[in-house]
Design an enzyme around this catalytic site. Structure first.
Site, PDB file in Angstrom:
ATOM      1  N   ASP A  69      36.897  43.218  -2.756  1.00 58.21           N
ATOM      2  CA  ASP A  69      36.691  42.515  -1.503  1.00 58.21           C
ATOM      3  C   ASP A  69      35.382  41.747  -1.612  1.00 58.21           C
ATOM      4  O   ASP A  69      34.356  42.315  -1.976  1.00 58.21           O
ATOM      5  CB  ASP A  69      36.669  43.481  -0.325  1.00 58.21           C
ATOM      6  CG  ASP A  69      37.027  42.740   0.942  1.00 58.21           C
ATOM      7  OD1 ASP A  69      38.136  42.169   1.013  1.00 58.21           O
ATOM      8  OD2 ASP A  69      36.185  42.662   1.860  1.00 58.21           O
ATOM      9  N   LYS A 162      30.075  30.887 -15.282  1.00 60.40           N
ATOM     10  CA  LYS A 162      30.144  31.665 -14.034  1.00 60.40           C
ATOM     11  C   LYS A 162      30.432  33.145 -14.295  1.00 60.40           C
ATOM     12  O   LYS A 162      29.817  34.024 -13.689  1.00 60.40           O
ATOM     13  CB  LYS A 162      31.239  31.072 -13.133  1.00 60.40           C
ATOM     14  CG  LYS A 162      31.474  31.894 -11.875  1.00 60.40           C
ATOM     15  CD  LYS A 162      32.654  31.415 -11.047  1.00 60.40           C
ATOM     16  CE  LYS A 162      32.934  32.400  -9.927  1.00 60.40           C
ATOM     17  NZ  LYS A 162      34.178  32.121  -9.205  1.00 60.40           N
TER      18      LYS A 162
HETATM   19  P1  ITT Z   1      42.770  39.588  -1.897  1.00 63.76           P
HETATM   20  O1  ITT Z   1      44.269  39.516  -1.817  1.00 63.76           O
HETATM   21  O2  ITT Z   1      42.285  40.212  -3.190  1.00 63.76           O
HETATM   22  O3  ITT Z   1      42.109  40.193  -0.690  1.00 63.76           O
HETATM   23  P2  ITT Z   1      41.408  37.134  -0.992  1.00 63.76           P
HETATM   24  O4  ITT Z   1      41.467  35.728  -1.522  1.00 63.76           O
HETATM   25  O5  ITT Z   1      41.793  37.368   0.428  1.00 63.76           O
HETATM   26  O6  ITT Z   1      42.270  38.037  -1.999  1.00 63.76           O
HETATM   27  P3  ITT Z   1      38.680  38.264  -0.518  1.00 63.76           P
HETATM   28  O7  ITT Z   1      39.022  38.633   0.870  1.00 63.76           O
HETATM   29  O8  ITT Z   1      38.097  39.312  -1.425  1.00 63.76           O
HETATM   30  O9  ITT Z   1      39.949  37.657  -1.305  1.00 63.76           O
HETATM   31  O10 ITT Z   1      37.662  37.051  -0.642  1.00 63.76           O
HETATM   32  C1  ITT Z   1      37.288  36.259   0.419  1.00 63.76           C
HETATM   33  C2  ITT Z   1      37.255  34.803   0.054  1.00 63.76           C
HETATM   34  O11 ITT Z   1      36.001  34.530  -0.592  1.00 63.76           O
HETATM   35  C3  ITT Z   1      38.323  34.319  -0.936  1.00 63.76           C
HETATM   36  O12 ITT Z   1      39.516  33.971  -0.312  1.00 63.76           O
HETATM   37  C4  ITT Z   1      37.653  33.088  -1.547  1.00 63.76           C
HETATM   38  O13 ITT Z   1      37.879  31.963  -0.739  1.00 63.76           O
HETATM   39  C5  ITT Z   1      36.167  33.454  -1.497  1.00 63.76           C
HETATM   40  N1  ITT Z   1      35.664  33.880  -2.807  1.00 63.76           N
HETATM   41  C6  ITT Z   1      35.506  35.148  -3.283  1.00 63.76           C
HETATM   42  N2  ITT Z   1      35.001  35.152  -4.527  1.00 63.76           N
HETATM   43  C7  ITT Z   1      34.857  33.853  -4.875  1.00 63.76           C
HETATM   44  C8  ITT Z   1      34.402  33.180  -6.033  1.00 63.76           C
HETATM   45  O14 ITT Z   1      34.032  33.826  -7.124  1.00 63.76           O
HETATM   46  N3  ITT Z   1      34.395  31.836  -6.017  1.00 63.76           N
HETATM   47  C9  ITT Z   1      34.778  31.150  -4.934  1.00 63.76           C
HETATM   48  N4  ITT Z   1      35.240  31.687  -3.805  1.00 63.76           N
HETATM   49  C10 ITT Z   1      35.267  33.027  -3.763  1.00 63.76           C
END
Ligand code: ITT
Length: 182
Positions: A69, A162
């Protein structure tokens, strides 16, 4: 023949899996993927959300899994969007965030990786300080085009290393040390 894995990453987001796989490969762990849109509870703690997500994923797949998360926390707007990062990206997106900010552009990315199997539930945190760029730069996914890590002039989307410094790398490095010795 299908390859068999000892550990799976459960997520709806294949970008997150690709990065986690490449990072864990370099740390000696082979990671499979179970693509699934897990329900997320509402909480202002990423760790509380991650723990619930991991238990839910284990109850569905009954295999050792990790979930992640993440949140982008922007100082000048009291840590917004934080645990709501996924929702905010889908609604106002990078353009909306750039329009919100004026002077203080400090921000941090946080990743919680949570492992779950039959008996263990354990989280690992990775944090990366940085700032929000003035315009979008590069062609990355999610917030990559607007996040500039400290000590860099380039956004995540413009960097070619990255995975050697990200919030995800820091959390997975802690996880791998624990996992390989458990
Ligand atoms: P899950 O199904 O794993 O929950 P998710 O896309 O909803 O996938 P999260 O809630 O963990 O993932 O992440 C929140 C948002 O943060 C995600 O949708 C991305 O837009 C952003 N994010 C997370 N890590 C990132 C990264 O390394 N680079 C760019 N955006 C990122």
């Amino acid at each position: 023949m299908h390859k068999s894995f000892d550990l799976f990453f459960v997520s709806s987001n294949s970008h997150k899996y690709q990065e986690a796989k490449s990072i864990l490969d370099s740390l000696g762990i082979d990671l499979g993927f179970l693509k699934s849109n897990l329900e997320e509870i509402q909480s202002h703690s990423l760790n509380t959300i991650a723990m619930a997500k991991a238990k839910n994923a284990y109850s569905i797949f009954k295999k050792p899994i990790i979930i992640e998360d993440d949140g982008l926390f922007i100082d000048s707007v009291d840590g917004f969007p934080g645990p709501y990062s996924s929702y905010v990206f889908k609604t106002i997106g990078n353009k909306g965030i750039l329009n919100l900010l004026k002077n203080n552009r400090k921000a941090k990315f946080v990743s919680i990786i949570t492992y779950c199997d039959k008996t263990i539930l354990q989280s690992f945190e990775g944090k990366l300080n940085g700032r929000i760029s003035k315009t979008q730069k590069g062609k990355g996914w999610g917030y990559d085009p607007i996040f500039i890590p400290n000590n860099s002039k380039k956004t995540f989307a413009e960097l070619n290393n990255k995975n050697e410094l990200s919030h995800r790398y820091k959390a997975l490095r802690k996880f791998s040390k624990w996992y390989l010795h458990k």
